[in-house]
Design a protein around this motif. Structure first.
Motif, PDB file in Angstrom:
ATOM      1  N   UNK A 146       1.073  -1.263  -0.467  1.00  0.00           N
ATOM      2  CA  UNK A 146       0.397  -0.270  -0.411  1.00  0.00           C
ATOM      3  C   UNK A 146       1.021   1.684  -0.221  1.00  0.00           C
ATOM      4  N   UNK A 147       0.416   2.591  -1.384  1.00  0.00           N
ATOM      5  CA  UNK A 147       1.573   2.710  -1.159  1.00  0.00           C
ATOM      6  C   UNK A 147       0.638   4.662  -1.101  1.00  0.00           C
ATOM      7  N   UNK A 148       1.046   5.220   0.174  1.00  0.00           N
ATOM      8  CA  UNK A 148       0.798   6.684  -0.372  1.00  0.00           C
ATOM      9  C   UNK A 148       1.757   7.793  -0.625  1.00  0.00           C
ATOM     10  N   UNK A 149       1.236   8.573  -1.404  1.00  0.00           N
ATOM     11  CA  UNK A 149       1.411   9.737  -2.323  1.00  0.00           C
ATOM     12  C   UNK A 149       1.634  10.857  -1.777  1.00  0.00           C
ATOM     13  N   UNK A 150       1.699  12.251  -2.137  1.00  0.00           N
ATOM     14  CA  UNK A 150       1.465  13.031  -2.655  1.00  0.00           C
ATOM     15  C   UNK A 150       0.197  13.476  -3.419  1.00  0.00           C
ATOM     16  N   UNK A 151      -0.302  14.887  -2.968  1.00  0.00           N
ATOM     17  CA  UNK A 151      -1.711  15.239  -3.941  1.00  0.00           C
ATOM     18  C   UNK A 151      -1.073  15.630  -4.872  1.00  0.00           C
ATOM     19  N   UNK A 152      -0.425  15.554  -5.899  1.00  0.00           N
ATOM     20  CA  UNK A 152       0.512  16.606  -7.088  1.00  0.00           C
ATOM     21  C   UNK A 152       0.659  15.788  -8.213  1.00  0.00           C
ATOM     22  N   UNK A 153       1.051  15.941  -9.223  1.00  0.00           N
ATOM     23  CA  UNK A 153       1.018  15.511 -10.152  1.00  0.00           C
ATOM     24  C   UNK A 153       2.644  15.611 -10.618  1.00  0.00           C
ATOM     25  N   UNK A 154       3.692  15.680  -9.806  1.00  0.00           N
ATOM     26  CA  UNK A 154       4.950  16.010 -10.448  1.00  0.00           C
ATOM     27  C   UNK A 154       5.398  14.531 -10.558  1.00  0.00           C
ATOM     28  N   UNK A 155       7.162  14.112 -10.628  1.00  0.00           N
ATOM     29  CA  UNK A 155       7.239  13.613 -11.586  1.00  0.00           C
ATOM     30  C   UNK A 155       7.922  12.460 -10.270  1.00  0.00           C
ATOM     31  N   UNK A 156       7.743  12.456  -9.360  1.00  0.00           N
ATOM     32  CA  UNK A 156       8.003  11.544  -8.072  1.00  0.00           C
ATOM     33  C   UNK A 156       6.547  10.673  -7.476  1.00  0.00           C
ATOM     34  N   UNK A 157       5.079  11.313  -7.911  1.00  0.00           N
ATOM     35  CA  UNK A 157       4.247  10.375  -8.857  1.00  0.00           C
ATOM     36  C   UNK A 157       3.964   9.703  -9.533  1.00  0.00           C
ATOM     37  N   UNK A 158       4.609  10.393 -10.566  1.00  0.00           N
ATOM     38  CA  UNK A 158       4.973   9.172 -11.590  1.00  0.00           C
ATOM     39  C   UNK A 158       5.191   8.735 -12.192  1.00  0.00           C
ATOM     40  N   UNK A 159       6.526   8.317 -11.171  1.00  0.00           N
ATOM     41  CA  UNK A 159       7.765   7.311 -11.075  1.00  0.00           C
ATOM     42  C   UNK A 159       6.264   5.980 -10.222  1.00  0.00           C
ATOM     43  N   UNK A 160       6.207   6.181  -9.268  1.00  0.00           N
ATOM     44  CA  UNK A 160       4.790   5.369  -8.178  1.00  0.00           C
ATOM     45  C   UNK A 160       4.108   4.484  -9.046  1.00  0.00           C
ATOM     46  N   UNK A 161       2.898   5.808  -9.831  1.00  0.00           N
ATOM     47  CA  UNK A 161       2.079   5.706 -10.821  1.00  0.00           C
ATOM     48  C   UNK A 161       2.279   4.234 -11.445  1.00  0.00           C
ATOM     49  N   UNK A 162       3.911   4.206 -12.472  1.00  0.00           N
ATOM     50  CA  UNK A 162       4.039   3.676 -12.891  1.00  0.00           C
ATOM     51  C   UNK A 162       4.613   2.245 -12.907  1.00  0.00           C
ATOM     52  N   UNK A 163       4.475   2.580 -11.326  1.00  0.00           N
ATOM     53  CA  UNK A 163       5.426   1.082 -10.832  1.00  0.00           C
ATOM     54  C   UNK A 163       4.398   0.566 -10.046  1.00  0.00           C
ATOM     55  N   UNK A 164       3.229   0.514 -10.019  1.00  0.00           N
ATOM     56  CA  UNK A 164       1.223  -0.024  -9.023  1.00  0.00           C
ATOM     57  C   UNK A 164       1.063  -0.861 -10.180  1.00  0.00           C
ATOM     58  N   UNK A 165       0.382  -1.378  -9.709  1.00  0.00           N
ATOM     59  CA  UNK A 165      -0.339  -2.101 -10.002  1.00  0.00           C
ATOM     60  C   UNK A 165      -1.461  -1.581 -10.229  1.00  0.00           C
ATOM     61  N   UNK A 166      -1.943  -1.255  -9.198  1.00  0.00           N
ATOM     62  CA  UNK A 166      -2.896  -0.886  -9.463  1.00  0.00           C
ATOM     63  C   UNK A 166      -3.270   0.693  -8.691  1.00  0.00           C
ATOM     64  N   UNK A 167      -4.211   1.465  -9.142  1.00  0.00           N
ATOM     65  CA  UNK A 167      -4.756   2.721  -8.483  1.00  0.00           C
ATOM     66  C   UNK A 167      -5.978   3.506  -7.588  1.00  0.00           C
ATOM     67  N   UNK A 168      -6.405   3.414  -6.827  1.00  0.00           N
ATOM     68  CA  UNK A 168      -7.591   3.536  -6.339  1.00  0.00           C
ATOM     69  C   UNK A 168      -7.850   5.507  -5.800  1.00  0.00           C
TER      70      UNK A 168
END
Length: 331
Positions: A146-168
């Motif tokens: 379970x991965x918690x991220x900041x509420x933005x569309x920055x480069x860190x969240x981009x890397x996290x999203x591309x590395x996950x199986x599912x997003x809610x």
């Protein structure tokens, strides 16, 4: 093993509180759970770890997430494998967050340019956190990440999203939360499309390290923090919550189901796209944070008295059901 990111471009929707409670509920259901705190605000870390543990992780020889990527930031090498903190007597671990993690944003931004240019280093940097997570999770038979991220569309969240199986997508029934969802599908679709194309261009066989598939599935939304009056949601909240499915369909599912992305199968189909309801437990949330435990595990020793006991029991039943839903939806 499934990794799930909880994300909304609008802050204050209760995603960290929900993520924390879901993880403990999944563990109570017999799963091994790994939390990953990738929000530089470190609220998930503060939910789980005491100050002494956090201070140790942030020390010169510590093992926070920042320490793992520090060699990349300083140009001194590849990612450093670290061990997450294990919650005592629980099958729960957490990669401890760090305020300095925001320093990694610049490297990830440069890495994205390199990915688009088909350069190996871009994939190496972008996959750094993914590789840390996968290394530990694979060796320890983790069931849910379970991965918690900041509420933005920055480069860190981009890397996290591309590395996950599912997003809610966690949402609260108000205008601002709906507004925060309007650019998610478009931006996510663009990230996925560019990453997938770049990865095909360079060829996976040329990369001598693990890289994510870059095909996260949209797996629904969570309706949070709604008020209840005589067992019914208040009218103001009903007004906004009734609009959420249409927003999700138009602004999230529509872009992810674009013709050129159909082959990637980016949407997990569930009725109305809603995964769970999570009520507002008001004063019990800070009590849980102070006690470093979920609301449904609070006792009289933590200050639970009177009607609080009923709310604790309600929360336990609620998250048992939510955990069951998650396990049936995300397999």
């Amino acid at each position: 093993m499934k990794s799930i990111v909880f994300f909304n471009n609008k802050g204050g929707v209760g995603k960290t509180t929900f993520t924390f409670h879901l993880g403990y509920a999944l563990e109570r259901a017999g799963n091994k759970v790994l939390f990953v705190d990738l929000d530089p605000q470190c609220n998930l870390t503060a939910h789980i770890c005491d100050e002494e543990t956090i201070d140790k992780a942030w020390s010169e020889k510590g093992d926070s997430v920042y320490k793992a990527v520090e060699p990349i930031i300083k140009g001194a090498g590849d990612v450093k494998l670290i061990e997450p903190y294990k919650v005592e007597n629980r099958n729960i671990w957490i990669f401890i967050g760090d305020l300095l993690l925001s320093d990694f944003e610049g490297e990830l931004s440069n890495a994205w340019t390199q990915i688009l240019a088909g350069q190996e280093r871009g994939f190496r940097v972008t996959s750094a956190i993914y590789r840390i997570i996968q290394e530990f999770a694979s060796k320890n038979d983790i069931d849910y990440i379970l991965i918690d991220v900041a509420p933005n569309l920055g480069s860190l969240n981009r890397a996290v999203l591309l590395g996950c199986d599912n997003f809610v997508i966690p949402m609260i029934p108000d205008l601002f939360s709906l507004r925060g969802s309007q650019n998610l599908g478009r931006v996510f679709a663009d990230w996925i499309r560019n990453y997938y194309t770049s990865k095909q261009r360079i060829g996976v066989s040329k990369l001598q390290f693990d890289t994510p598939n870059g095909t996260p599935k949209f797996s629904g939304y969570i309706l949070q923090q709604f008020n209840v009056y005589r067992s019914r949601k208040t009218k103001a909240y009903e007004r906004w919550s009734s609009q959420i499915p249409d927003y999700i369909n138009e602004y999230v599912i529509g872009p992810l189901n674009a013709t050129d992305l159909k082959i990637l199968d980016l949407v997990l189909t569930i009725p109305d796209y809603k995964v769970a309801d999570f009520k507002n437990y008001h004063g019990l949330v800070p009590m849980a944070q102070t006690s470093l435990k979920p609301i449904f595990e609070l006792t009289s020793r933590d200050g639970v008295i009177g009607d609080h006991t009923r709310y604790v029991n309600d929360c336990r039943r609620e998250f048992e059901q939510i955990a069951n839903n998650i396990q049936s939806i995300i397999k």
